[in-house]
Structures are given as C-alpha cells and as structure tokens.
Motif scaffolding. Structure first.
Motif, short mmCIF file in Angstrom:
data_model
loop_
_atom_site.label_atom_id
_atom_site.label_comp_id
_atom_site.label_asym_id
_atom_site.label_seq_id
_atom_site.Cartn_x
_atom_site.Cartn_y
_atom_site.Cartn_z
N ASP A 34 -32.54 33.90 -21.07
CA ASP A 34 -32.19 35.05 -20.24
C ASP A 34 -31.53 34.63 -18.94
O ASP A 34 -30.56 35.25 -18.50
N ARG A 37 -27.94 33.68 -19.69
CA ARG A 37 -27.07 34.85 -19.90
C ARG A 37 -26.82 35.57 -18.59
O ARG A 37 -25.70 35.99 -18.29
N ALA A 38 -27.86 35.74 -17.79
CA ALA A 38 -27.72 36.49 -16.54
C ALA A 38 -26.79 35.78 -15.57
O ALA A 38 -25.94 36.41 -14.92
N MET A 121 -28.33 39.33 -10.45
CA MET A 121 -28.15 39.52 -11.88
C MET A 121 -29.35 39.08 -12.73
O MET A 121 -29.66 39.76 -13.72
N PRO A 122 -30.06 37.98 -12.41
CA PRO A 122 -31.27 37.70 -13.21
C PRO A 122 -32.30 38.82 -13.15
O PRO A 122 -32.94 39.14 -14.16
N ARG A 124 -31.66 42.03 -12.54
CA ARG A 124 -31.14 43.18 -13.29
C ARG A 124 -31.25 42.98 -14.79
O ARG A 124 -31.58 43.90 -15.54
N TRP A 125 -30.97 41.76 -15.25
CA TRP A 125 -31.04 41.49 -16.68
C TRP A 125 -32.49 41.58 -17.19
O TRP A 125 -32.76 42.25 -18.18
N ARG A 129 -32.70 46.01 -16.86
CA ARG A 129 -32.26 46.30 -18.22
C ARG A 129 -33.39 46.13 -19.24
O ARG A 129 -33.28 46.60 -20.36
N TYR A 131 -34.53 43.21 -20.57
CA TYR A 131 -34.22 42.22 -21.59
C TYR A 131 -35.13 40.98 -21.52
O TYR A 131 -35.03 40.09 -22.36
#
Length: 321
Positions: A34, A37-38, A121-122, A124-125, A129, A131
C-alpha cells in the motif's frame, strides 16, 4: 508474532522522536504494498503541475529512461527510510537526492507541494479510500508527518507545515490552483503508465492499464486529457482493492521487512548498486558533490533556526535505527 503486535510496538514509540522507526515499520512490514502504491500515486500527481511536468519532460529522463528513473527514485527514497538520516547509506541517499534537485531551478512552493503529496497520499490511500488492511491511527499519521518534516528540513525546504491537516490543505489548494495540461506533463504521464503495465504479464496488460486509470481521481484524468474510465471500471477497481484489504487483514503479519531492492519491478541493477552513483549527473550541476547535506549550512539556503540545528545534531541517532 500476532497480527497487531507491530501496531502495538508503534504505539509504544514517540511519534516525533521515533518517526524514522515508525515509518520503517509501516513501509516495510505493515503496509509495504500500500505504501508503494500510495507513494507512486503521490509522485504521479506532481506531473500535473506545469512547472514540474514540463521540467521532467524537458530532461527526457522520465520519458526516455522511465524504468531507470523509477528504480532510482524508489531506491533513493527506500535508503533514507531503511537507514535513517544519520551517517551511512541513508545520508548518502539524501546527499544524492539533494545534488540532483539542486541542479535545477525548483521553487520552494513546488518542493512543498511534492513533500505534501508524500504526507497525504498514504493516509488517503489507506484510510480515506479504505484500501489498507487496517486504518492508520492518529499516532501513525503524526509520525509520517514528522518524518517528512524532518526530510524537508534536510532538503532545505522553507515554511514546512507542522501538522497533517496543514499538509492536506496545502496539497489540495496547490492542486486546485496549479493543475493544468502541458505536453511535457502528459508525456511523462504516458511513459509512467506504459511502464506500470510492464509489471504484469502481457496477457493482462490491457486490463492493467484500465485498472491503473480507474484508480486515478477525476482531477488527474481531466488535467491529462484522458478519456474517463467507465463507472464499471471505477467501481470494480475500488471493490478489488477493498477485497484485497480484507484478505490481507487475515494473513499472518510480515516478520521480515520488505524493502525496495527486493521488489522484482526494480530491474536496472541486477548486480547491485551504489546509491552514490545512481540518479542523474547533469554536467552543469552547481552542487559540491560528496558534501554532507545534514551538516552543511550551504545546503539549507542560509542560516537555520536553533530547532533545525538541534534536529540535525540528532541525525546521527537515526542512523543507528
């Protein structure tokens, strides 16, 4: 080891003083996929800012040698996370990054924006979101924030936000004001997406491209002038990532850290690498090479505040983590 032992270890640590250790655990054991990706999406977002996308397009590094730039970026960031900012490979990676960045005319505002994407972003991901296999706690979000504040100071960035909420506001407002189409940004975006699909077998490369587009938010799709993903693809990608999170939650915890140089998608250095020799070396680079970025005022753009001097004095302790 039980499923939440690492989470409990994190919560016994101090969010600021132990931020390097906490980010190490989060990145290499709790959420390695994760976080990867983030942070990939974080870097990708920056192409939509004209001053950044056009610069990257002009250098031809992210379009002509996309795999190597992907690998170099991942390895440099990984070395700082893995070894901290004290003497050794972590500081060498920081020095190498500063040398590359200071070869170009990059504004403090752009530096701040890029830093904000790494903070936001980490969260938010994983949280917003949904995830991640579990949510990041406020304590962990604070540690991530402190880690990137520390990195920002070592990069010489000025006026760094103090809280996660301030970073989030900075990122959202900067994107609302600056996101705009440029040929350079679109070229870098295309090259990056083309590279991403090579990480999957050829028989599913088309599906991988559609999946990658489906997880991009509308602001990016509109800025890069892509055809919007269908609602079915949007929903399918979202459900697939949330299903993955449920599966991971029931898996055994990762006892051995997973670092970027163990990632099979890092392909440029099959025989190993020297962090001092990766990245770009522009002929006109104005920075004195082999200079310690943590111990030299010239890499901070002038006199530093007492708190920042004290922060640098503690960097050696990070290297022992």
């Amino acid at each position: 080891m039980k499923r939440f032992d690492l989470r409990d270890e994190i919560h016994r640590l101090d969010a600021e003083a132990d931020c390097v250790r906490i980010v190490q655990i989060l990145t290499s054991q709790e959420f390695p996929w994760d976080m990867g990706r983030a942070l990939g999406v974080a870097l990708y977002r920056t192409y939509a800012v004209p001053s950044i996308g056009e610069l990257l397009g002009r250098t031809d590094e992210f379009t002509g040698r996309t795999q190597k730039r992907y690998d170099d970026t991942a390895l440099i960031l990984n070395n700082m996370m893995r070894y901290g900012f004290g003497p050794g490979q972590g500081r060498d990676a920081l020095r190498r990054m500063n040398q590359m960045h200071r070869s170009y005319d990059i504004s403090n505002d752009d530096y701040l924006y890029v830093l904000s994407t790494f903070v936001v972003m980490p969260v938010r991901w994983i949280n917003d979101r949904g995830y991640g296999w579990r949510r990041l706690s406020d304590h962990e979000v604070a540690a991530i924030t402190h880690y990137y504040r520390k990195l920002g100071r070592y990069m010489g960035i000025k006026e760094i936000p103090e809280t996660y909420e301030e970073f989030r506001h900075l990122m959202d407002s900067y994107e609302a004001e600056h996101f705009a189409y440029t040929d350079g940004g679109r070229a870098v975006s295309d090259a990056t997406l083309d590279l991403m699909v090579t990480f999957y077998p050829d028989r599913v490369s088309g599906l991988a491209r559609k999946f990658s587009m489906a997880i991009l938010d509308e602001s990016l799709i509109e800025t890069f002038r892509y055809d919007p993903p269908s609602k079915a693809w949007r929903k399918g990608a979202d459900l697939a990532l949330k299903l993955r999170a449920k599966v991971v939650r029931r898996m055994r915890p990762r006892e051995e850290p997973l670092w970027a140089d163990q990632n099979p998608n890092i392909r440029s250095y099959p025989g190993g690498y020297d962090v001092n020799r990766i990245g770009t070396f522009p002929a006109s680079c104005p920075v004195a090479h082999d200079v310690d970025p943590v111990g030299h005022e010239e890499l901070y753009g002038g006199e530093t505040a007492p708190a920042e001097r004290a922060e640098r004095a503690e960097a050696s302790a990070d290297g022992a983590v």
